[in-house]
Design a protein around this motif. Structure first.
Motif, PDB file in Angstrom:
ATOM      1  N   PRO A  83     -61.390  46.619  -4.849  1.00  0.00           N
ATOM      2  CA  PRO A  83     -60.428  47.625  -4.376  1.00  0.00           C
ATOM      3  C   PRO A  83     -59.260  47.020  -3.593  1.00  0.00           C
ATOM      4  O   PRO A  83     -58.143  47.500  -3.695  1.00  0.00           O
ATOM      5  CB  PRO A  83     -61.262  48.545  -3.484  1.00  0.00           C
ATOM      6  CG  PRO A  83     -62.418  47.730  -3.061  1.00  0.00           C
ATOM      7  CD  PRO A  83     -62.689  46.761  -4.162  1.00  0.00           C
ATOM      8  N   ARG A  86     -56.038  45.958  -5.264  1.00  0.00           N
ATOM      9  CA  ARG A  86     -55.153  47.003  -5.798  1.00  0.00           C
ATOM     10  C   ARG A  86     -53.978  47.204  -4.861  1.00  0.00           C
ATOM     11  O   ARG A  86     -53.003  47.845  -5.202  1.00  0.00           O
ATOM     12  CB  ARG A  86     -55.914  48.324  -5.945  1.00  0.00           C
ATOM     13  CG  ARG A  86     -57.034  48.216  -6.942  1.00  0.00           C
ATOM     14  CD  ARG A  86     -57.594  49.557  -7.240  1.00  0.00           C
ATOM     15  NE  ARG A  86     -56.628  50.347  -8.006  1.00  0.00           N
ATOM     16  CZ  ARG A  86     -56.972  51.234  -8.899  1.00  0.00           C
ATOM     17  NH1 ARG A  86     -58.236  51.450  -9.156  1.00  0.00           N
ATOM     18  NH2 ARG A  86     -56.059  51.934  -9.529  1.00  0.00           N
ATOM     19  N   LEU A  87     -54.108  46.689  -3.639  1.00  0.00           N
ATOM     20  CA  LEU A  87     -53.035  46.807  -2.650  1.00  0.00           C
ATOM     21  C   LEU A  87     -52.136  45.581  -2.745  1.00  0.00           C
ATOM     22  O   LEU A  87     -52.601  44.494  -3.055  1.00  0.00           O
ATOM     23  CB  LEU A  87     -53.646  46.863  -1.248  1.00  0.00           C
ATOM     24  CG  LEU A  87     -54.680  47.948  -1.032  1.00  0.00           C
ATOM     25  CD1 LEU A  87     -55.422  47.730   0.270  1.00  0.00           C
ATOM     26  CD2 LEU A  87     -54.017  49.297  -1.025  1.00  0.00           C
ATOM     27  N   ALA A  91     -49.788  46.243   2.439  1.00  0.00           N
ATOM     28  CA  ALA A  91     -50.947  47.127   2.289  1.00  0.00           C
ATOM     29  C   ALA A  91     -52.214  46.296   2.126  1.00  0.00           C
ATOM     30  O   ALA A  91     -53.272  46.659   2.647  1.00  0.00           O
ATOM     31  CB  ALA A  91     -50.758  48.048   1.089  1.00  0.00           C
ATOM     32  N   VAL A  94     -53.188  45.084   5.579  1.00  0.00           N
ATOM     33  CA  VAL A  94     -53.780  46.171   6.374  1.00  0.00           C
ATOM     34  C   VAL A  94     -55.171  46.508   5.856  1.00  0.00           C
ATOM     35  O   VAL A  94     -56.113  46.679   6.631  1.00  0.00           O
ATOM     36  CB  VAL A  94     -52.884  47.419   6.312  1.00  0.00           C
ATOM     37  CG1 VAL A  94     -53.538  48.557   7.049  1.00  0.00           C
ATOM     38  CG2 VAL A  94     -51.519  47.128   6.888  1.00  0.00           C
ATOM     39  N   GLY A  98     -58.609  46.302   7.889  1.00  0.00           N
ATOM     40  CA  GLY A  98     -59.503  47.461   7.989  1.00  0.00           C
ATOM     41  C   GLY A  98     -60.914  47.090   7.560  1.00  0.00           C
ATOM     42  O   GLY A  98     -61.894  47.461   8.201  1.00  0.00           O
ATOM     43  N   VAL A 102     -64.339  47.353   9.725  1.00  0.00           N
ATOM     44  CA  VAL A 102     -65.531  48.086   9.301  1.00  0.00           C
ATOM     45  C   VAL A 102     -66.748  47.162   9.348  1.00  0.00           C
ATOM     46  O   VAL A 102     -67.825  47.549   9.821  1.00  0.00           O
ATOM     47  CB  VAL A 102     -65.333  48.681   7.889  1.00  0.00           C
ATOM     48  CG1 VAL A 102     -66.644  49.251   7.362  1.00  0.00           C
ATOM     49  CG2 VAL A 102     -64.265  49.762   7.910  1.00  0.00           C
TER      50      VAL A 102
ATOM     51  N   PHE B 227     -52.115  52.952  10.135  1.00  0.00           N
ATOM     52  CA  PHE B 227     -51.762  52.299   8.879  1.00  0.00           C
ATOM     53  C   PHE B 227     -52.524  52.892   7.725  1.00  0.00           C
ATOM     54  O   PHE B 227     -51.975  53.106   6.638  1.00  0.00           O
ATOM     55  CB  PHE B 227     -52.067  50.815   8.939  1.00  0.00           C
ATOM     56  CG  PHE B 227     -50.910  50.038   9.387  1.00  0.00           C
ATOM     57  CD1 PHE B 227     -49.686  50.216   8.780  1.00  0.00           C
ATOM     58  CD2 PHE B 227     -51.009  49.149  10.424  1.00  0.00           C
ATOM     59  CE1 PHE B 227     -48.602  49.517   9.208  1.00  0.00           C
ATOM     60  CE2 PHE B 227     -49.924  48.454  10.858  1.00  0.00           C
ATOM     61  CZ  PHE B 227     -48.714  48.640  10.252  1.00  0.00           C
ATOM     62  N   VAL B 231     -50.743  54.319   4.504  1.00  0.00           N
ATOM     63  CA  VAL B 231     -51.064  53.879   3.142  1.00  0.00           C
ATOM     64  C   VAL B 231     -51.625  55.053   2.330  1.00  0.00           C
ATOM     65  O   VAL B 231     -51.240  55.268   1.181  1.00  0.00           O
ATOM     66  CB  VAL B 231     -52.076  52.714   3.190  1.00  0.00           C
ATOM     67  CG1 VAL B 231     -52.561  52.365   1.795  1.00  0.00           C
ATOM     68  CG2 VAL B 231     -51.452  51.498   3.837  1.00  0.00           C
ATOM     69  N   PHE B 235     -46.786  55.073   0.844  1.00  0.00           N
ATOM     70  CA  PHE B 235     -46.199  54.064   1.698  1.00  0.00           C
ATOM     71  C   PHE B 235     -44.820  54.426   2.240  1.00  0.00           C
ATOM     72  O   PHE B 235     -43.864  54.538   1.477  1.00  0.00           O
ATOM     73  CB  PHE B 235     -46.121  52.766   0.898  1.00  0.00           C
ATOM     74  CG  PHE B 235     -46.688  51.623   1.644  1.00  0.00           C
ATOM     75  CD1 PHE B 235     -48.019  51.627   2.000  1.00  0.00           C
ATOM     76  CD2 PHE B 235     -45.902  50.570   2.015  1.00  0.00           C
ATOM     77  CE1 PHE B 235     -48.554  50.581   2.706  1.00  0.00           C
ATOM     78  CE2 PHE B 235     -46.429  49.518   2.722  1.00  0.00           C
ATOM     79  CZ  PHE B 235     -47.757  49.529   3.060  1.00  0.00           C
ATOM     80  N   PHE B 269     -60.872  54.144   6.972  1.00  0.00           N
ATOM     81  CA  PHE B 269     -60.699  53.084   5.964  1.00  0.00           C
ATOM     82  C   PHE B 269     -61.423  53.431   4.680  1.00  0.00           C
ATOM     83  O   PHE B 269     -60.982  53.076   3.598  1.00  0.00           O
ATOM     84  CB  PHE B 269     -61.174  51.754   6.539  1.00  0.00           C
ATOM     85  CG  PHE B 269     -60.462  51.446   7.808  1.00  0.00           C
ATOM     86  CD1 PHE B 269     -59.136  51.052   7.777  1.00  0.00           C
ATOM     87  CD2 PHE B 269     -61.070  51.625   9.021  1.00  0.00           C
ATOM     88  CE1 PHE B 269     -58.450  50.828   8.944  1.00  0.00           C
ATOM     89  CE2 PHE B 269     -60.390  51.403  10.193  1.00  0.00           C
ATOM     90  CZ  PHE B 269     -59.075  51.007  10.153  1.00  0.00           C
ATOM     91  N   MET B 272     -59.075  55.684   3.002  1.00  0.00           N
ATOM     92  CA  MET B 272     -57.949  54.923   2.452  1.00  0.00           C
ATOM     93  C   MET B 272     -58.345  54.231   1.154  1.00  0.00           C
ATOM     94  O   MET B 272     -57.636  54.327   0.143  1.00  0.00           O
ATOM     95  CB  MET B 272     -57.481  53.889   3.469  1.00  0.00           C
ATOM     96  CG  MET B 272     -56.353  53.016   2.957  1.00  0.00           C
ATOM     97  SD  MET B 272     -55.892  51.738   4.130  1.00  0.00           S
ATOM     98  CE  MET B 272     -57.184  50.563   3.859  1.00  0.00           C
ATOM     99  N   ILE B 273     -59.497  53.560   1.159  1.00  0.00           N
ATOM    100  CA  ILE B 273     -59.901  52.794  -0.028  1.00  0.00           C
ATOM    101  C   ILE B 273     -60.214  53.748  -1.179  1.00  0.00           C
ATOM    102  O   ILE B 273     -59.822  53.506  -2.321  1.00  0.00           O
ATOM    103  CB  ILE B 273     -61.088  51.868   0.314  1.00  0.00           C
ATOM    104  CG1 ILE B 273     -60.558  50.726   1.186  1.00  0.00           C
ATOM    105  CG2 ILE B 273     -61.740  51.300  -0.939  1.00  0.00           C
ATOM    106  CD1 ILE B 273     -61.583  49.803   1.747  1.00  0.00           C
ATOM    107  N   LEU B 276     -56.955  55.009  -2.582  1.00  0.00           N
ATOM    108  CA  LEU B 276     -56.214  53.974  -3.312  1.00  0.00           C
ATOM    109  C   LEU B 276     -56.848  53.653  -4.655  1.00  0.00           C
ATOM    110  O   LEU B 276     -56.146  53.297  -5.604  1.00  0.00           O
ATOM    111  CB  LEU B 276     -56.132  52.711  -2.471  1.00  0.00           C
ATOM    112  CG  LEU B 276     -55.138  52.834  -1.315  1.00  0.00           C
ATOM    113  CD1 LEU B 276     -55.301  51.689  -0.361  1.00  0.00           C
ATOM    114  CD2 LEU B 276     -53.718  52.900  -1.830  1.00  0.00           C
ATOM    115  N   LEU B 277     -58.175  53.778  -4.737  1.00  0.00           N
ATOM    116  CA  LEU B 277     -58.822  53.542  -6.028  1.00  0.00           C
ATOM    117  C   LEU B 277     -58.402  54.609  -7.028  1.00  0.00           C
ATOM    118  O   LEU B 277     -58.269  54.363  -8.219  1.00  0.00           O
ATOM    119  CB  LEU B 277     -60.344  53.552  -5.863  1.00  0.00           C
ATOM    120  CG  LEU B 277     -60.935  52.279  -5.271  1.00  0.00           C
ATOM    121  CD1 LEU B 277     -62.426  52.443  -5.041  1.00  0.00           C
ATOM    122  CD2 LEU B 277     -60.681  51.094  -6.185  1.00  0.00           C
ATOM    123  N   PRO B 280     -53.218  54.617  -6.520  1.00  0.00           N
ATOM    124  CA  PRO B 280     -52.730  53.438  -5.786  1.00  0.00           C
ATOM    125  C   PRO B 280     -51.425  53.689  -5.018  1.00  0.00           C
ATOM    126  O   PRO B 280     -51.131  52.984  -4.062  1.00  0.00           O
ATOM    127  CB  PRO B 280     -52.524  52.405  -6.883  1.00  0.00           C
ATOM    128  CG  PRO B 280     -53.387  52.844  -7.996  1.00  0.00           C
ATOM    129  CD  PRO B 280     -53.429  54.334  -7.933  1.00  0.00           C
TER     130      PRO B 280
END
Lengths: 296, 290
Positions: A83, A86-87, A91, A94, A98, A102, B227, B231, B235, B269, B272-273, B276-277, B280
């Protein structure tokens, strides 16, 4: 030198070797494929905890828990990379930060496995040797120094192999011009993932050596402070250069011992130093040396 | 039961307001200067300490101390833009990111040296008075936070869409070079953006500090969550960042209560992930900035 002083010097040397190895594994990602990952403490921590847990609770021998630490950290890096890659650019930075956060939260709160803030203690000193053959216990400081130096040697050889030949050129192509690399048939994602996974696996192995040396592992070992330390080492010496990173590691571990600073002031100074370095000379000391050499 | 759910929702919206004020500033800086300011959480932290100093040490009344914090931080934001940001703007984004991260480390540890690690408490008259609406109980301070957040976001929207400086910011987020060509004073607009961002962070600090405590490293985690919101929201798109902040705040509140309190800081987070998956470009991602 008095024996106490001598021991102290050896201790600093062990730290220097371990930090140099860790910084080199980090530079594989930051310096060679140009992905500003801030997740390195997470992989270091995964390796450290894997070794700590296996050697204390399951009584695994040193070689086995070291191998497990490398595999576990590499696996986590590969899985996290899917994943995270993909940024792009900011991004990605960041996202990786993150992820590291975690990982630290998990290490602090998953008390059944990591014992949380109570730390895992009593991690045995390593014993190296072949099964059935003679075994050598690494119990003294000089013995551990040689082990740390051997580990640094292994990382140095790997670093050289990975960054010079065809593979190294592919890494640099991805770092310098992603679009051009892709058009030449070099898949940027594949090479980034490769560097990220290998860097993570190596960080895990160094994490294992680190906890066997200290004999204790706490969640604080994998905070953002470690990322800052690695950034200082890599950018102080020279990002993407072996000599630069080694010089950075020596300066970084020797400097605070000479200055004898309180940790808070140390971070203020490191932060200010990092700020000045990246603004004044983004290629670090290595860049200064090179510019001097080419001017001559 | 319903009252419990509503209470969690109010808590989530309060958290969301705080994240949104910080995230909106981040998105603004990102849009105008193409720069991620890792020290943005430290604007919040410093704003909180300015507020604490005025309110507790100098005995300035709450509304005045609350306005003083953004005023001081506007100056700080302008100085920061003049010094650090100007020095790093010509460099690559790697250098910019590391430089702002370094600034954040310096500010956090200086705050530890100056103020100590002991959290500062700043209760106001409103934080202990409880509003009771048919079983739904909340501190008046939360009502103030929510009301103030509404006014602030409305004002921000008016500023960005109606004023000359705001329009210049939107234009710069689309094309910096073209702005410079047609005579927009790019440096001045960037400075205004930093001043506004710092004011938003300090206003958030003055509003929520009476509910939580003030401590030196409160900024780092906040920067990261803001952030995550930037994101997630798309953005550099300010309204998207605000919406995502509320999503994160409410999720944290509910998940912290029903899933796990210990892991509540991880949810931002995870969101966010997950987003984004799936998308994006973020939830509200689009080509035009701010």
């Amino acid at each position: 030198m008095a024996p106490g002083q001598q021991r102290y010097v050896v201790h600093v040397l062990i730290f220097t070797a371990l930090f140099a190895a860790l910084a080199l594994s980090y530079d594989l990602v930051v310096g060679h494929v140009g992905s500003l990952s801030l997740a390195h403490p997470a992989f270091f921590g995964v390796g450290a905890y894997t070794a700590a847990i296996l050697s204390t609770r399951a009584a695994w021998p040193f070689a086995a828990d070291l191998a497990a630490a490398v595999v576990a950290a590499g696996l986590v890096a590969a899985l996290a990379g899917v994943p995270l890659f993909r940024l792009v650019e900011h991004a990605f930075a960041v996202g990786t930060l993150g992820f590291a956060l975690v990982a630290w939260i998990v290490a602090t709160n998953w008390v059944e496995v990591t014992r949380g803030p109570l730390c895992i203690t009593g991690i045995p000193k390593p014993v190296v040797g072949v099964p059935g053959g003679p075994a050598l216990a690494i119990a003294t400081l000089p013995a551990y120094y040689w082990l740390a130096l051997a580990a640094l040697g292994v990382v140095l050889v790997l670093y050289r192999l990975l960054t010079t030949f065809r593979l190294g050129r592919a890494f640099h192509a991805v770092r310098d011009n992603e679009v051009l690399a892709a058009s030449a048939g070099i898949d940027p994602l594949r090479y980034r993932m490769l560097a990220f996974t290998i860097g993570g696996a190596l960080a895990g192995g160094i994490g294992a050596l680190y906890v066997h040396y200290l004999s204790v592992m706490c969640p604080e070992e994998m905070t953002v402070a470690l990322t800052v330390n690695l950034l200082v080492i890599v950018f102080l010496g020279g990002v993407g250069t072996m000599r630069g990173v080694l010089v950075g590691a020596v300066l970084f571990t020797a400097l605070p011992e000479v200055l004898r600073l309180a940790p808070t002031w140390r971070l203020v100074i490191y932060g200010a130093l990092l700020l000045v370095i990246v603004v004044r000379s983004p290629e670090g000391l290595e860049g200064l040396v090179r510019r001097r050499a080419s001017a001559r | 039961m319903i009252a419990d759910l509503l209470e969690l929702l109010v808590h989530g919206l309060t958290l969301g307001s705080m994240y949104a004020m910080v995230a909106a500033g981040l998105a603004l800086m990102l849009g105008v200067a193409r720069l991620i300011n890792f020290a943005h959480g430290e604007f919040f932290m410093l704003g909180a300490y300015v507020f604490w100093f005025a309110y507790r040490e100098l005995d300035v009344p709450y509304p005045l101390a609350g306005l003083l914090a953004p005023a001081v931080m506007i100056l700080f934001g302008m100085v920061y833009q003049r010094t650090v940001i100007r020095a790093i703007l010509p460099h690559s984004w790697h250098v910019q990111l590391i430089a702002t991260l370094a600034t954040s480390i310096v500010l956090t540890n200086l705050a530890i040296i100056v103020f100590g690690t002991q959290p500062k408490e700043v209760p106001t008259a409103l934080s202990s008075r409880i509003l009771d609406i048919g079983g739904l109980r909340m501190a008046w301070q939360r009502v103030l936070v929510l009301a103030a957040a509404l006014v602030i976001f409305w004002a921000l929207h008016r500023f960005v869409t109606r004023t000359r400086a705001g329009r210049a910011m939107r234009a710069m987020s689309q094309n910096r070079e073209a702005c410079a060509v047609v005579g927009v004073d790019v440096q001045r607009v960037a400075m205004v953006a930093f001043a506004v961002s710092a004011a938003l962070a300090a206003a958030a600090a003055a509003l929520v500090s009476p509910l939580f405590n003030i401590f030196p490293d409160m900024g780092t985690g906040l920067t990261l969550k803001a952030f995550a919101a930037v994101v997630t929201g798309g953005f550099g798109y300010v309204n998207g960042a605000i919406a995502a902040s509320f999503l994160i705040g409410v999720t944290e509140s509910f998940a912290g209560s029903y899933v796990s309190y210990a892991y509540k800081d991880a949810f931002a987070f995870v969101i966010m992930i997950a987003v984004l998956l799936w998308r994006p470009q973020g939830l509200f991602g689009r080509r035009i900035g701010i």
